[in-house]
Design an enzyme around this catalytic site. Sequence first.
Site, PDB file in Angstrom:
ATOM      1  N   CYS A 177      68.024  67.867   1.990  1.00 36.12           N
ATOM      2  CA  CYS A 177      69.334  67.250   1.755  1.00 36.12           C
ATOM      3  C   CYS A 177      69.603  66.082   2.703  1.00 36.12           C
ATOM      4  CB  CYS A 177      70.431  68.282   1.981  1.00 36.12           C
ATOM      5  SG  CYS A 177      70.248  69.721   0.955  1.00 36.12           S
TER       6      CYS A 177
ATOM      7  N   LYS B  89      60.412  66.197   2.449  1.00 39.55           N
ATOM      8  CA  LYS B  89      59.682  65.625   3.582  1.00 39.55           C
ATOM      9  C   LYS B  89      60.081  66.283   4.901  1.00 39.55           C
ATOM     10  CE  LYS B  89      56.912  62.735   5.585  1.00 39.55           C
ATOM     11  NZ  LYS B  89      55.513  63.198   5.560  1.00 39.55           N
TER      12      LYS B  89
HETATM   13  C1  F6R Z   1      52.262  68.768   3.907  1.00 36.06           C
HETATM   14  C2  F6R Z   1      53.438  68.614   4.697  1.00 36.06           C
HETATM   15  C3  F6R Z   1      54.100  69.796   5.247  1.00 36.06           C
HETATM   16  C4  F6R Z   1      54.535  69.497   6.674  1.00 36.06           C
HETATM   17  C5  F6R Z   1      55.376  70.637   7.227  1.00 36.06           C
HETATM   18  C6  F6R Z   1      55.786  70.385   8.657  1.00 36.06           C
HETATM   19  O1  F6R Z   1      51.732  67.527   3.535  1.00 36.06           O
HETATM   20  O2  F6R Z   1      53.887  67.520   4.928  1.00 36.06           O
HETATM   21  O3  F6R Z   1      53.275  70.905   5.210  1.00 36.06           O
HETATM   22  O4  F6R Z   1      53.390  69.340   7.446  1.00 36.06           O
HETATM   23  O5  F6R Z   1      56.513  70.782   6.438  1.00 36.06           O
HETATM   24  O6  F6R Z   1      56.504  69.199   8.777  1.00 36.06           O
HETATM   25  P1  F6R Z   1      56.654  68.479  10.171  1.00 36.06           P
HETATM   26  O7  F6R Z   1      55.314  67.973  10.554  1.00 36.06           O
HETATM   27  O8  F6R Z   1      57.641  67.388   9.896  1.00 36.06           O
HETATM   28  O9  F6R Z   1      57.176  69.510  11.122  1.00 36.06           O
END
Ligand code: F6R
Length: 592
Positions: A2, A587
Amino acid sequence: MCGIIGYLSTEPGVSKKIIHNLKKLEYRGYDSSGICLLKNTKFFLKKSVGEIQNLEQKLKFDDNCTLGIAHTRWATHGKVSLKNTHPHLSQDKSWAVVHNGIIENYLELKSYLESHGITLSSETDTEIIPNLMATYDNADNIEKLKQVTCMLRGSYAICLLHKGEQAIYVARRHSPLYIAQNKTSCMVSSDPVTFGEDFDSYYALPDDCLAKVDLKDILVYDSNLNKINIRPCEIGSFEKSAELGKYNYYAEKEISEIPKVVEEILLNYNTVDHFKKINKEFMKNIKKIKLIGCGTAYHACLMGAKYIQKDAQIEAQAEIASEFRYSNPLIDQETLCIFLSQSGETADTLLSLELAKNMGAKTIAIVNVPYSSIARQADIVLPLCAGMEVAVMSTKAYNAMLTVLKLLSQHFRWLDGKPKNVDFSKLKKVNYFKSIDQIDEISDLVLKHEKIFFIGRAEDYVTALEAGLKLKEITYINCVSIPSGELKHGTLSLVDQKSLVFVIATDPDLVAKNLSSASEIKARGGKIVLVTNLDVKSCEDIDYLYKFDETEQALSSLLSVIPFQVLSYKTCVKLGFSPDKPRNLAKSVTVE
Ligand code: F6R
């Protein structure tokens, strides 16, 4: 996940500004969006399901409003529908809210509101917030907000409008929220990448704090309503760097940036002594290291643990953040916990950091987003220097994590009195995309097979895990990643003529073992793609040999993942899916 935008301006026509900035949050993932404008003490509400442009279509008129809030929703409580899309109004239409996070005790609060004659119209946990605000009749709105936030359990970033005021009220707990102001406007956002065009600096609202924002002031209070001063953060190149340029997709752009990112890290770590605080004193008494993250970042943790144990001979274990928190972890002052996160906002990683700090562990954060919550809370921050990553599939950030982890494991080795034994300058001569044209053919092979497997040993097993995650998340193809040695303990029973098995082999000491796993697969009718940088003679068991560029053995894990990142991207595009915005994913995962 969100996203929140709030905008107050001296100029009318604020909806255009709000929609323009809301679009900058699209990359985080969402399934519906909505806006609420304040028009002569009445709220004007528009919502739509799907792309933000659907919402924009509904706003094709010149509004004369100067204040509004908007939201991109990624459904948690209640299905994707107009009814559940934010903003939500109180039943008496005096308050409007947008909210990121999850209110855990919302059922309890819903019953409380029902007992006061209030009927909620959506299935969300959010709608209780404006209604709770409306049930308090204290004179001061900030006092009301304090009382309401005291009732909420869980996580939230909330942004509220009152029908009688040209002001934005905000509050946060475990979910980020930022505020910016200039001479003619002020803006609230859940992501500082939105501020770059109009503002030079911004304020990060501290956890468990509230604020009233208007054109004159930003009044910030702690949870006891004591006024506090917070320092502005400069808007840097990171917040401004999200242009797609000549590329079709961010995924394509970000994979192509990997060589530049690795070079930038090596240069940056050579110029700035990021390891200065990780000195003998800091490491004194450290008996073990835990590396903690989620998804792709967790895979980087697995690789980092292998680097550290091998290079520095310190016990190192990787942990999935959402599991770590419930594992009764045995950590104390003699433990170093290293948190890995691209976004620096992943809820489980952030909460694991708080747990580790409370238990007395020393903490390091390896993060990409410099202003993130994880970066702000760890004892020491090691930047990833990867620039903004927009595509949900994390690619350049993963390679950046491996590079920083390799530098760190070498630093630990050096602290222990052993000479560094990796020559990073060799990376300058590497062609990161050697043989990449073959990926098209391999992608066709993937599409022809019903069952896809990725196998490897040691570091190559971690690459197999990451290769599988990339393929699953953007192509929706089911696949299995498994250590080669585990095949015959169960999974081999799945292998038949419909199977395509990627055997990853970068360690000369293990290549013979990997080839014998290939023979086991071949004997069951499976097709083999060998992915290696070693001088392996193609043998009859190998159906397809993919050779990427050679470099030092210690650095090969940085390169071995790239063919798989490209494979997933190409296969996804062939299937007609969006590589940047896979279904159901976001993301930045700011809820547990
Ligand atoms: C896969 C992906 C997710 C992130 C995970 C952790 O491509 O992007 O598995 O790696 O949600 O996210 P961060 O690195 O932002 O803590």
